[in-house]
Design a protein around this motif. Structure first.
Motif, PDB file in Angstrom:
ATOM      1  N   MET A   1      -5.096  83.893  15.616  1.00 35.46           N
ATOM      2  CA  MET A   1      -5.184  82.627  14.873  1.00 35.46           C
ATOM      3  C   MET A   1      -5.814  83.176  14.196  1.00 35.46           C
ATOM      4  O   MET A   1      -5.516  84.363  13.881  1.00 35.46           O
ATOM      5  N   LYS A   2      -5.706  82.779  12.511  1.00 40.04           N
ATOM      6  CA  LYS A   2      -6.220  83.259  10.898  1.00 40.04           C
ATOM      7  C   LYS A   2      -7.702  82.379  11.076  1.00 40.04           C
ATOM      8  O   LYS A   2      -7.731  80.789  11.100  1.00 40.04           O
ATOM      9  N   ALA A   3      -7.691  83.096   9.776  1.00 39.54           N
ATOM     10  CA  ALA A   3      -9.343  82.545   9.208  1.00 39.54           C
ATOM     11  C   ALA A   3      -9.294  82.910   7.359  1.00 39.54           C
ATOM     12  O   ALA A   3      -8.954  83.659   7.224  1.00 39.54           O
ATOM     13  N   LEU A   4      -9.427  81.626   6.802  1.00 36.89           N
ATOM     14  CA  LEU A   4      -9.576  82.678   4.718  1.00 36.89           C
ATOM     15  C   LEU A   4     -11.106  82.103   4.696  1.00 36.89           C
ATOM     16  O   LEU A   4     -12.487  81.345   5.247  1.00 36.89           O
ATOM     17  N   GLU A  35     -19.655  90.624   7.332  1.00 35.46           N
ATOM     18  CA  GLU A  35     -19.429  91.421   8.514  1.00 35.46           C
ATOM     19  C   GLU A  35     -20.318  90.070  10.023  1.00 35.46           C
ATOM     20  O   GLU A  35     -19.107  90.368  11.064  1.00 35.46           O
ATOM     21  N   HIS A  36     -20.520  89.812   9.308  1.00 34.73           N
ATOM     22  CA  HIS A  36     -21.247  88.875  10.512  1.00 34.73           C
ATOM     23  C   HIS A  36     -19.713  87.503  10.982  1.00 34.73           C
ATOM     24  O   HIS A  36     -20.066  87.383  12.449  1.00 34.73           O
ATOM     25  N   GLN A  37     -19.843  86.861  10.140  1.00 32.16           N
ATOM     26  CA  GLN A  37     -18.544  86.503  10.362  1.00 32.16           C
ATOM     27  C   GLN A  37     -17.890  86.929  10.972  1.00 32.16           C
ATOM     28  O   GLN A  37     -16.915  85.777  11.887  1.00 32.16           O
ATOM     29  N   LEU A  38     -16.572  88.191  10.250  1.00 31.65           N
ATOM     30  CA  LEU A  38     -15.512  88.563  10.757  1.00 31.65           C
ATOM     31  C   LEU A  38     -15.546  88.633  12.554  1.00 31.65           C
ATOM     32  O   LEU A  38     -15.149  88.563  12.935  1.00 31.65           O
ATOM     33  N   ALA A  39     -16.961  89.175  12.456  1.00 30.80           N
ATOM     34  CA  ALA A  39     -17.085  89.659  13.860  1.00 30.80           C
ATOM     35  C   ALA A  39     -17.230  88.832  14.870  1.00 30.80           C
ATOM     36  O   ALA A  39     -16.754  89.110  15.882  1.00 30.80           O
ATOM     37  N   ALA A  40     -18.113  87.465  14.655  1.00 27.03           N
ATOM     38  CA  ALA A  40     -17.491  85.923  15.075  1.00 27.03           C
ATOM     39  C   ALA A  40     -16.178  85.909  15.319  1.00 27.03           C
ATOM     40  O   ALA A  40     -16.223  84.924  16.460  1.00 27.03           O
ATOM     41  N   LEU A  41     -15.783  86.066  14.159  1.00 35.06           N
ATOM     42  CA  LEU A  41     -13.924  85.197  14.467  1.00 35.06           C
ATOM     43  C   LEU A  41     -13.660  86.082  15.352  1.00 35.06           C
ATOM     44  O   LEU A  41     -12.143  85.903  16.435  1.00 35.06           O
ATOM     45  N   VAL A  42     -13.637  87.166  15.104  1.00 34.70           N
ATOM     46  CA  VAL A  42     -12.801  88.423  16.357  1.00 34.70           C
ATOM     47  C   VAL A  42     -13.147  88.187  17.633  1.00 34.70           C
ATOM     48  O   VAL A  42     -12.288  87.865  18.601  1.00 34.70           O
ATOM     49  N   LYS A  43     -14.228  87.348  18.040  1.00 35.82           N
ATOM     50  CA  LYS A  43     -14.558  87.154  19.894  1.00 35.82           C
ATOM     51  C   LYS A  43     -14.207  86.125  19.763  1.00 35.82           C
ATOM     52  O   LYS A  43     -13.387  86.114  21.145  1.00 35.82           O
ATOM     53  N   VAL A  44     -13.296  85.564  18.841  1.00 37.96           N
ATOM     54  CA  VAL A  44     -12.572  83.521  19.477  1.00 37.96           C
ATOM     55  C   VAL A  44     -10.954  83.682  19.134  1.00 37.96           C
ATOM     56  O   VAL A  44     -10.696  82.975  19.321  1.00 37.96           O
ATOM     57  N   PRO A  99       3.034  80.663   7.470  1.00 34.10           N
ATOM     58  CA  PRO A  99       4.043  82.028   7.858  1.00 34.10           C
ATOM     59  C   PRO A  99       5.613  81.075   7.897  1.00 34.10           C
ATOM     60  O   PRO A  99       6.556  81.364   7.035  1.00 34.10           O
ATOM     61  N   ASN A 100       6.065  79.745   8.684  1.00 29.17           N
ATOM     62  CA  ASN A 100       7.141  79.642   8.971  1.00 29.17           C
ATOM     63  C   ASN A 100       6.839  78.036   8.884  1.00 29.17           C
ATOM     64  O   ASN A 100       5.609  76.891   9.351  1.00 29.17           O
ATOM     65  N   PRO A 101       7.460  77.015   7.620  1.00 25.80           N
ATOM     66  CA  PRO A 101       7.153  75.715   7.320  1.00 25.80           C
ATOM     67  C   PRO A 101       7.225  74.517   8.541  1.00 25.80           C
ATOM     68  O   PRO A 101       6.320  73.265   8.384  1.00 25.80           O
ATOM     69  N   ASP A 102       8.058  74.905   9.446  1.00 30.39           N
ATOM     70  CA  ASP A 102       9.064  74.055  10.200  1.00 30.39           C
ATOM     71  C   ASP A 102       7.338  74.288  11.405  1.00 30.39           C
ATOM     72  O   ASP A 102       7.833  73.206  11.924  1.00 30.39           O
ATOM     73  N   GLU A 103       6.349  75.105  11.147  1.00 27.32           N
ATOM     74  CA  GLU A 103       5.085  75.610  12.275  1.00 27.32           C
ATOM     75  C   GLU A 103       4.738  75.040  12.391  1.00 27.32           C
ATOM     76  O   GLU A 103       3.627  75.542  11.396  1.00 27.32           O
ATOM     77  N   LYS A 104       3.386  73.727  13.077  1.00 26.24           N
ATOM     78  CA  LYS A 104       2.190  74.226  12.258  1.00 26.24           C
ATOM     79  C   LYS A 104       0.958  74.702  12.914  1.00 26.24           C
ATOM     80  O   LYS A 104       1.153  75.443  14.446  1.00 26.24           O
ATOM     81  N   THR A 105       0.300  74.899  12.313  1.00 29.83           N
ATOM     82  CA  THR A 105      -0.873  76.138  12.585  1.00 29.83           C
ATOM     83  C   THR A 105      -2.181  75.281  11.996  1.00 29.83           C
ATOM     84  O   THR A 105      -1.559  74.244  11.914  1.00 29.83           O
ATOM     85  N   TYR A 106      -2.908  76.499  12.850  1.00 26.08           N
ATOM     86  CA  TYR A 106      -4.250  75.986  12.411  1.00 26.08           C
ATOM     87  C   TYR A 106      -5.298  77.441  12.445  1.00 26.08           C
ATOM     88  O   TYR A 106      -4.602  78.469  12.497  1.00 26.08           O
ATOM     89  N   PHE A 107      -6.151  76.690  11.393  1.00 23.36           N
ATOM     90  CA  PHE A 107      -6.852  77.682  10.207  1.00 23.36           C
ATOM     91  C   PHE A 107      -8.238  77.582  10.290  1.00 23.36           C
ATOM     92  O   PHE A 107      -8.721  76.208   9.906  1.00 23.36           O
ATOM     93  N   PHE A 108      -8.809  78.726  10.089  1.00 24.32           N
ATOM     94  CA  PHE A 108     -10.638  78.971   9.914  1.00 24.32           C
ATOM     95  C   PHE A 108     -10.649  78.890   8.320  1.00 24.32           C
ATOM     96  O   PHE A 108     -10.308  79.787   8.144  1.00 24.32           O
ATOM     97  N   VAL A 109     -11.084  77.809   7.881  1.00 24.83           N
ATOM     98  CA  VAL A 109     -11.819  78.242   6.193  1.00 24.83           C
ATOM     99  C   VAL A 109     -13.481  78.347   6.410  1.00 24.83           C
ATOM    100  O   VAL A 109     -13.992  77.365   6.809  1.00 24.83           O
TER     101      VAL A 109
END
Ligand code: GDD
Ligand code: MG
Length: 361
Positions: A1-4, A35-44, A99-109
């Motif tokens: 999964m990705k995050a911005l 870093e607080h945010q990155l560490a928590a994102l990595v955990k999920v 990355p693929n416009p035909d594929e639905k993805t989910y991400f954090f902001v």
């Protein structure tokens, strides 16, 4: 999964600290806020993080390499040539987030300046239960006027979103943490625009739900809130991992100290104090409700209360600093000086006392 993560603001309200580095790089409880945010994102299970950068890119790049190695995570910096606001960067990162416009993805902001016990797993789970385009985390505050205010139905659908309202609407506010389906990208242009202007449209289309945050929360983008955030976070640590806080005759209440810091005899530190790496507190000093950033020295018998001492400052002996005084990087304060409610720019020498709210430029 990705995050911005939106790391591009100028951080003007956290000056003079943000003259030396962007807001997400300022250490909050001895770790860059980011870093607080990155560490928590990595955990999920987040594997790729986009940092939307607009200010001091070289400092961000340095932190990017450090954190990417430490957390074994792919960090991509997207540099804005003009500030794109809080939504433009999401459109600019479309090729990474979907990355693929035909594929639905989910991400954090995420807004980069919010501290809490990040509910990232809950956001993923909750999002699945409603299946709309967005989940927005909501928290309750006493003064909602400086935030985005939210009204939701009992079924958690957001019925109203108003950014920084002039009149009281509700005390539930946008906590600055979002989880989106990639269909949201169709609403955002790759140009300067804010997500807070897109939310009311999503609300009209019934595409936004709220998740209520449990526990503490603070936007630490202003000095007063930064210190309140420290108090809340240390209290959280005292319950979740009490071993990370220091105890002993020199300490009172919740105190976090880097192991390389030196605290001489006769000092009393706390409550709600964070002391960074390489700091030296000379004998007999008293520090409460304050943050001392890396490499600073506090001379003997000084008193520091409700203030932030920037990096590599040298505070003389018998000095008194209080009233939300903020010293920038590498400030020198002469023996016996008294500072109350004063902002001091980096690299200044303070030779005289100043007791009425003001700035030393
Ligand atoms: N990349 C990029 N480019 N990031 C930006 C830009 C930009 O032009 N402008 C702001 N940001 C980033 C900031 O660095 C911060 O992480 C985030 O976007 C939010 O900006 P702030 O300036 O901190 O906004 P705010 O605190 O006044 O209000 C926002 O946060 C509140 C919660 O703390 C809004 O989202 C409110 O609705 C919300 O309640
Ligand atoms: Mg903010």
């Amino acid at each position: 999964m990705k995050a911005l993560i939106l790391v591009g603001g100028y951080g003007t309200r956290l000056r003079p600290l943000t003259f030396s580095c962007p807001k997400p790089c300022v250490e909050f409880a001895n770790k860059p806020i980011l870093e607080h945010q990155l560490a928590a994102l990595v955990k999920v299970g987040v594997t790729d993080v986009v940092l939307a950068i607009a200010y001091q890119p070289e400092v961000m790049h340095e932190l990017q390499s450090k954190l990417s190695a430490k957390y074994n995570i792919n960090i991509i910096c997207l540099q804005e040539t003009i500030p794109l606001g809080t939504a433009g960067p999401i459109a600019a990162a479309r090729h990474i987030l979907q990355p693929n416009p035909d594929e639905k993805t989910y991400f954090f902001v995420l807004n980069s300046d919010v501290i809490c016990d990040y509910p990232f797993q809950e956001m993923i789970d909750f999002h699945k239960t409603h299946g709309k385009q967005g989940t927005l985390v909501v928290t309750q505050v006493d003064d909602p006027s400086k935030y985005g205010v939210v009204v939701s139905s009992e079924q958690h659908e957001i019925l109203l979103f108003v950014e920084k309202p002039k009149k009281f609407i509700s005390n539930k506010i946008n906590a600055g943490l979002y989880f989106f389906a990639s269909t949201v990208l169709d609403r955002i242009e790759n140009e300067p625009t804010s997500i807070e202007k897109i939310f009311p449209i999503m609300v009209k289309d019934r595409e936004l739900c709220s998740l209520i945050l449990k526990g503490f929360w603070m936007d630490i983008g202003q000095p007063k809130d930064f210190l309140i955030g420290i108090e809340l976070y240390l209290n959280f640590l005292s319950i979740k991992s009490p071993e990370s806080l220091i105890k002993g005759v020199k300490y009172l209440g919740d105190v976090l100290i880097d192991e390389s810091a030196i605290i001489e005899d006769g000092c009393l530190i706390g409550p709600n104090v964070c002391i960074g790496p390489g700091v030296k507190i000379e004998s007999g000093s008293r520090i409460s409700s304050s943050v001392i950033l890396a490499g600073s020295t506090i001379g003997a018998y000084s008193w520091i209360h409700e203030s932030i001492i920037g990096w590599k400052c040298r505070i003389g002996r018998w000095v008194r600093i209080e009233g939300l005084t903020i010293l920038g990087e590498n400030v020198q304060v002469k023996d016996e000086v008294y500072l109350n409610e004063i902002i001091v720019l980096p690299h200044k020498k303070v030779k005289k006392s100043k007791m009425i709210k003001g700035k030393i430029l």
